[in-house]
Scaffold this motif. Sequence first.
Motif, PDB file in Angstrom:
ATOM      1  N   GLY A   7     -32.352  25.597  -0.995  1.00 15.92           N
ATOM      2  CA  GLY A   7     -32.294  27.048  -0.834  1.00 15.92           C
ATOM      3  C   GLY A   7     -31.916  27.793  -2.098  1.00 15.92           C
ATOM      4  O   GLY A   7     -32.013  29.007  -2.161  1.00 15.92           O
ATOM      5  N   ARG A   8     -31.474  27.075  -3.115  1.00 14.83           N
ATOM      6  CA  ARG A   8     -31.159  27.637  -4.436  1.00 14.83           C
ATOM      7  C   ARG A   8     -30.004  28.637  -4.438  1.00 14.83           C
ATOM      8  O   ARG A   8     -29.858  29.424  -5.364  1.00 14.83           O
ATOM      9  N   ILE A   9     -29.199  28.602  -3.383  1.00 14.81           N
ATOM     10  CA  ILE A   9     -27.986  29.413  -3.379  1.00 14.81           C
ATOM     11  C   ILE A   9     -27.015  28.733  -4.340  1.00 14.81           C
ATOM     12  O   ILE A   9     -26.616  27.587  -4.116  1.00 14.81           O
ATOM     13  N   SER A  10     -26.700  29.420  -5.424  1.00 15.51           N
ATOM     14  CA  SER A  10     -26.028  28.784  -6.564  1.00 15.51           C
ATOM     15  C   SER A  10     -24.684  29.446  -6.804  1.00 15.51           C
ATOM     16  O   SER A  10     -24.579  30.418  -7.552  1.00 15.51           O
ATOM     17  N   LEU A  11     -23.659  28.930  -6.123  1.00 16.49           N
ATOM     18  CA  LEU A  11     -22.340  29.552  -6.151  1.00 16.49           C
ATOM     19  C   LEU A  11     -21.346  28.682  -6.904  1.00 16.49           C
ATOM     20  O   LEU A  11     -21.315  27.468  -6.710  1.00 16.49           O
ATOM     21  N   ARG A  12     -20.538  29.313  -7.743  1.00 14.78           N
ATOM     22  CA  ARG A  12     -19.428  28.603  -8.367  1.00 14.78           C
ATOM     23  C   ARG A  12     -18.310  28.446  -7.334  1.00 14.78           C
ATOM     24  O   ARG A  12     -18.083  29.357  -6.535  1.00 14.78           O
TER      25      ARG A  12
END
Lengths: 207, 572
Positions: free
Chosen positions: B120-125
Amino acid sequence: MSEMNRRDMLASIAAGAAALSIPREGLEAAAAHAHEAVAAEEQAQQQGQQPAAYVPKQFTADEYRLVRLLVDYVIPRDARSGSATQAGVPQFMDFILGEYPGNRTWMKDGIAWVNAECRRRFGQGFISCNDAQRRELLDAIAYPRRAREQDRPVVEFFNRFRNLTSSGFWTSRMGIADLGYIGNRPVMEWVGTPPNVLAWLERSKPS
Amino acid sequence: MVQTPTRPPQQSREPYDVVIVGSGAGGGMAAYELTKAGARVALLEAGGHWDNTSSQYSAMLKMPYDSPRRGASTPDRPFGEWDANIGGWQIPGEPYTKAEGTKFDWWRARMLGGRTNHWGRISLRFGPDDFRRKSLDGMGDDWPITYDDLKPWYDEVDRLIGIFGSVEGLPNEPDGIFHAPPAPRYYERRVKEACDRMQITCIPARLSIITKPHNGRAPCHYCGQCNRGCMTNSNFSSPNVLIFPALRTGRLTLVTNAMAREVSTGEDGRATGVHYIDKTTGEDKHIRGKIVVLAASALETSRILMNSKSSRHPQGLANASGVLGKYITDTTGTDVAGFIPSLVDVPRHNADGVGGNHIMMPWWLDNKKLDFPRGYHIEVWGGLGMPTYGFMGGIERYPEGGGYGTDLKQQYRKYWGATVGFSGRGEMIPNDKSFCELDPTVTDKWGIPVLRFHWEWRDTEYLQVKHMQETFRAIIAEMGGEVWSNMPTREQGYGIANGGAIIHELGGARMGASERDSALNSNCQAWDCENLFVADGAPFVSQADKNPTWTIMALSMRTSAYITQQRRAGRL
């Protein structure tokens, strides 16, 4: 879209993307052109087809006759687009039953039930019934919220049958055109919600 | 298309500088960083080749009527025939088992780039608090590193890969180096209106999709089909962004269809390479490496380590402490959808956008005031996307309650795009009833012992998911909508998804400050085998309420830099 034309469209997008030099307007025009070319090509193919000549692999001849009738009760022709059979839904169903065998039992049991119920009510199977008789039956099974408890199993069948018919119709070229799906094309500048839709959102706000 | 002939491993006696197992986010990043630093690397992948930039692989821009299936699933593509992922919950010949009463689903990808092709490419630190939860509330464990230790690596990942988002200054949702986010879609605007009224934080999503030219890659063209494999390389996948550039250094050897069995060790206990099955011939082969990096996915890596038994490592590698396979977690999840009358008859327009949300709701409440200790974020779905198999399934749920004929046709037209759904994604706290071990009797088709899972959700998760359900119902009500499902009961676990189902499994070879209770040190280096490293989700100490991929890559980059530094110092 045929593989050949899609390839041309993709190649132009990829080339433009890789070079980052082709103005993206050119890409969009190329994409639209490819879409139109493919649409014309497929329409020509479809007009040459004889759907009646299709021999089902999963349905018996009698079952298939019933399916062809029933899908058009679900999705008939209207002012905006054609019917389920015109969109190739019976062939789609035959393919799905072959590809996903888990669907065969509910489908065949449901068809048998519809015929049995028609015989009980009208003394003949669904195909032999007249339009008013068929609609009487459908009115009993097409509205789960008001269906009789003893009709539960066939209501379930009809839900599934309606879903599968709709899946086949709305994913066909005819169905997509009817819905007015605007997408699957390269967009240069993403605006999100166009001004007319923003205005509509404002107007339709829940009070 | 990148020409990438897959060469057999060299036959010379000289070992590779590094052998990496797995080509997903962690393995791809290690291959990229280590080859760039001059190392000669071999990369083993259990699946076949894949190249999103080629229409031989990618289904980008196909229409549903291009296939008789209309996008429905196939045996090796459970998420749909165009989903750029070969794998699934069940892979023929590669079983896994579950202890009595355990519900657990294990997704495995078998292809170059693994799950990064369709994610899904949800890219959270992870945020500062996510690294020190035990210090804050006494539950779970602290990481041996802090956010500040990882921040420079997150920054590097942002710069290398590219990500869109907005600077918000939220305390536990660190901002990155962002491309401009795409404007919200019509239904996302309606969701945000409701969230604003309810004081639920609602911000632009953060996805690893580029919205301007970046490192020679073209910006997104908004076809909404990220999961089919992007032919213009506008989003992150490991092959496109990491592996192909690594191949161009001339120092990477790709070995596909290589099913890793165990890490081999010498008499001194150090790793000497990897035993693998060549799936094309069924042969058992060995590849030598001076350093081994495992990045086969959290659970597959744990399995390889457990299977790497020797006289020096009787319990398997990185297991002197006995923690191997323990402290495994997955993201908690549940979904609620509803019908929004004010979205009926939406004017037709292109609402495809990127392949994913344009908005998100990060955790916005204080757990001290709630009956569960950890948070969750919310994802939103809906819109006017391409119709595919299963289109608007369940028309009987709408106001007319079913029907047939011309009236039914009208229903589909007016209700299309009037449905909104919410998915909660929350933090699970590791517990001692959730772990994996080798099954004592079952092996896969190559005779390699398989994993047996034990899984238990606790009130810390159940009550959180209950809150998700209540919140989503409240948002739908605030939007003037109708929820389709009944509130799940306690007996139904409040609708919690099975362990593994969200595909964020983490842990199994966790890092720590002490070799007594962890498998790896703070550099993801095995305590009991100094030339063995792990670069996937296995080292994670906690789950956080965030998708793990960005942290996997930041850690892998950091681990790779440590390996390079040690090699240059002559210590490895």
